[in-house]
Design a protein around this motif. Structure first.
Motif, short mmCIF file in Angstrom:
data_model
loop_
_atom_site.label_atom_id
_atom_site.label_comp_id
_atom_site.label_asym_id
_atom_site.label_seq_id
_atom_site.Cartn_x
_atom_site.Cartn_y
_atom_site.Cartn_z
N UNK A 363 1.07 -1.06 -0.16
CA UNK A 363 -0.09 0.24 0.04
C UNK A 363 0.97 1.66 0.27
N UNK A 364 2.32 0.70 0.91
CA UNK A 364 2.91 2.61 0.70
C UNK A 364 3.23 2.58 -0.44
N UNK A 365 3.71 1.62 -1.17
CA UNK A 365 5.06 1.33 -2.56
C UNK A 365 3.43 2.14 -3.51
N UNK A 369 2.51 7.44 -4.90
CA UNK A 369 3.21 7.43 -5.88
C UNK A 369 2.22 7.45 -6.42
N UNK A 370 0.49 6.79 -6.45
CA UNK A 370 -0.68 6.74 -7.64
C UNK A 370 -1.15 8.76 -6.85
N UNK A 391 7.37 14.00 -9.19
CA UNK A 391 7.76 12.84 -9.60
C UNK A 391 8.74 11.82 -9.06
N UNK A 392 10.07 11.71 -8.94
CA UNK A 392 11.26 11.45 -8.46
C UNK A 392 10.83 11.00 -7.18
N UNK A 393 9.60 11.12 -5.73
CA UNK A 393 9.26 11.13 -4.48
C UNK A 393 8.55 9.91 -4.86
N UNK A 462 -3.51 3.39 -12.59
CA UNK A 462 -2.87 2.56 -13.02
C UNK A 462 -2.03 1.76 -11.61
N UNK A 463 -1.58 2.93 -10.45
CA UNK A 463 -0.46 2.80 -9.64
C UNK A 463 -2.21 2.35 -8.40
#
Length: 501
Positions: A363-365, A369-370, A391-393, A462-463
């Motif tokens: 969930x964190x990963x 990002x989403x 975007x980097x984070x 997608x995320x």
């Protein structure tokens, strides 16, 4: 973690890793994984380099009557006005051609997954497969400028498919090879080190190729990367061997150490019956495969198209483009080295089940990002440094899901069938590699900020899908069919003799 039978066997003291043949082969695998990506993902920067603007020409021509030139745009498409008219910038592709060529590599990668796995298991000639793949990949890379200039897009597309197939021949044999050169105690370290080349390539390719572009043009990118691949093949002839028994320079102590730890695992696989119906009807298996499809679509879509987004929307030079396009991969590589041990630490405490731990990391990963992608979609181009930071984070945080989430759940639920399931997973999960570039090129025909905002909304979706599928349907507990039955008593002495020879 270790079976009682293994504990009953006499333990052989592990020889020093430094200076050992197993470390040398691991480092060669690291360079192989680095080179395979270097020679394939460089196309994004090649496209940027091809469409580089010569500001001196655009400035001098901007005042001419009837000119459509713009002096403030760093990159343009399908226009002879404002471009550097030297020989290095005489090839330009439209958006459809770019998307098709960026996706071509993955047709080869996906089509070869099961074949390379079968060849490794059937014949065990990993060295030959890797050297052959690297050599052909390097030669095609060196010939790419000629193919582009004189044969055109269709033939270069075919060459990119061949490069994808060769990339699969370079990377797929790494795990079968390392199975013969690692033990359970060193497997995590050496396998992680071998595949660190993927992260290094993602981090280094864009800055390196951007600098090459500035110094000597886009053709030199292909030449440099191709020479790297061919050089690796030459060195691998003398440093890589399929088994410890065939290595002419491995010490007796290291050979005995490796052979003694591999007898049981090799004997088990000889009489294993693969439960195909159980695998293909398993909800947890398909949860991971489906999650991987959406997850890979988001992550690979980001890293492949980031240089094009930076070129279209953000006002950066080619060198800056290479640096900022690499930033997400650099941070992801640093997290890659931290999250694995963190997951092992949390899991070892046994406070939660492995399923709960994996879903938490997952969930964190995926959720973070989403959120980052949705925010980026709403920011104007003037906030370019904030956009790059978000975007980097977002991209770097995917390592939580990759290292501690869904990605290695197969090892928990079906440890004796990881290779088979992973082959199915890669065949389906890597398909976004050739789908996403085409989709994104069609979504951004003019490359406007508005069009790219929809792309980042898609990434966020997608995320989110990847997050929910594994959260709801995922399971990391050992399945009833997940371990093969013990084949019975086996004579260790005979096995040792055959392994050494």
């Amino acid at each position: 973690m270790t079976d009682k039978k293994e504990m009953d066997k006499p333990q052989i003291l592990a020889p020093s890793l430094f200076g050992s043949c197993r470390l040398t082969i691991t480092m060669m695998c690291l360079v192989a994984s680095f080179n395979s990506l270097l020679m394939t993902i460089n196309l994004g920067m090649v496209i940027v380099c091809m469409n580089k603007v010569d500001h001196s020409n655009s400035t001098s021509d901007s005042g001419t009557s009837g000119s459509n030139c713009t002096s403030d745009s760093e990159f343009q498409y399908q226009s002879t006005c404002g471009y550097n008219t030297t020989e290095e910038s005489d090839v330009r592709w439209d958006k459809n051609a770019q998307g098709m060529l960026l996706s071509a590599t993955y047709y080869g990668v996906v089509s070869m997954q099961l074949l390379t796995g079968w060849l490794c298991d059937k014949f065990g000639k990993m060295k030959a497969l890797m050297i052959g793949g690297s050599t052909v990949l390097g030669v095609v890379s060196v010939l790419s400028p000629l193919i582009i200039q004189y044969a055109g897009v269709p033939f270069f597309f075919a060459a990119r498919v061949v490069m994808g197939a060769c990339m699969c021949f370079m990377i797929s044999p790494v795990l079968p090879l390392l199975r013969r050169w690692t033990t359970s105690k060193e497997q995590g370290l050496l396998v992680g080190l071998a595949f660190a080349g993927v992260g290094l390539a993602n981090a280094a390719t864009y800055p390196m190729t951007g600098l090459i572009c500035e110094l000597s043009g886009w053709r030199s990118i292909f030449y440099f990367c191709g020479i790297c691949g061919i050089s690796w093949s030459v060195v691998a002839l003398f440093l890589i061997y399929d088994t410890p028994g065939r290595h002419p320079r491995v010490s007796v102590e290291e050979k005995q150490y490796l052979v003694s730890t591999q007898v049981q695992s090799l004997s088990k696989t000889t009489k294993t019956v693969i439960p195909w119906s159980k695998i293909l009807l398993s909800v947890p298996v398909w949860a991971v495969i489906t999650t991987n499809f959406f997850f890979f679509a988001a992550t690979k879509g980001t890293v492949i198209n980031l240089p094009l987004f930076v070129r279209d929307v953000l006002d950066f030079s080619v060198t800056e483009n290479g640096i900022f396009s690499a930033m997400p991969s650099v941070v992801a590589l640093l997290l890659h080295l931290v999250i694995g041990p963190l997951f092992d630490c949390v899991r070892a405490k046994q406070i939660f089940t492995v399923t709960v731990v994996r879903k938490t990391f997952h969930v964190i990963g995926t959720l973070i990002p989403a959120i980052m992608m949705f925010i980026v979609s709403q920011l104007p181009p003037e906030k370019k440094y904030i956009i790059i930071g978000l975007i980097t984070i977002g991209y770097a945080m995917f390592e939580f899901a990759w290292m501690g989430g869904f990605s290695f759940a197969f090892m928990d639920m079906a440890p004796d069938y990881v290779g088979i399931i992973q082959g199915i997973n890669n065949t389906i999960g890597l398909m976004p590699g050739f789908i996403m570039p085409v989709v994104i090129s069609n979504m951004t025909p003019e490359g406007t900020p508005e069009q790219w905002s929809y792309v980042f909304i898609m990434f966020g979706g997608l995320y989110t899908a990847a997050c929910l599928i594994f959260l709801i349907f995922g399971n990391s507990e050992l399945q009833s069919w997940g371990k093969a039955k013990d084949p019975g008593n086996i004579q260790i002495a005979k096995s040792l003799e055959t392994m050494v020879v």
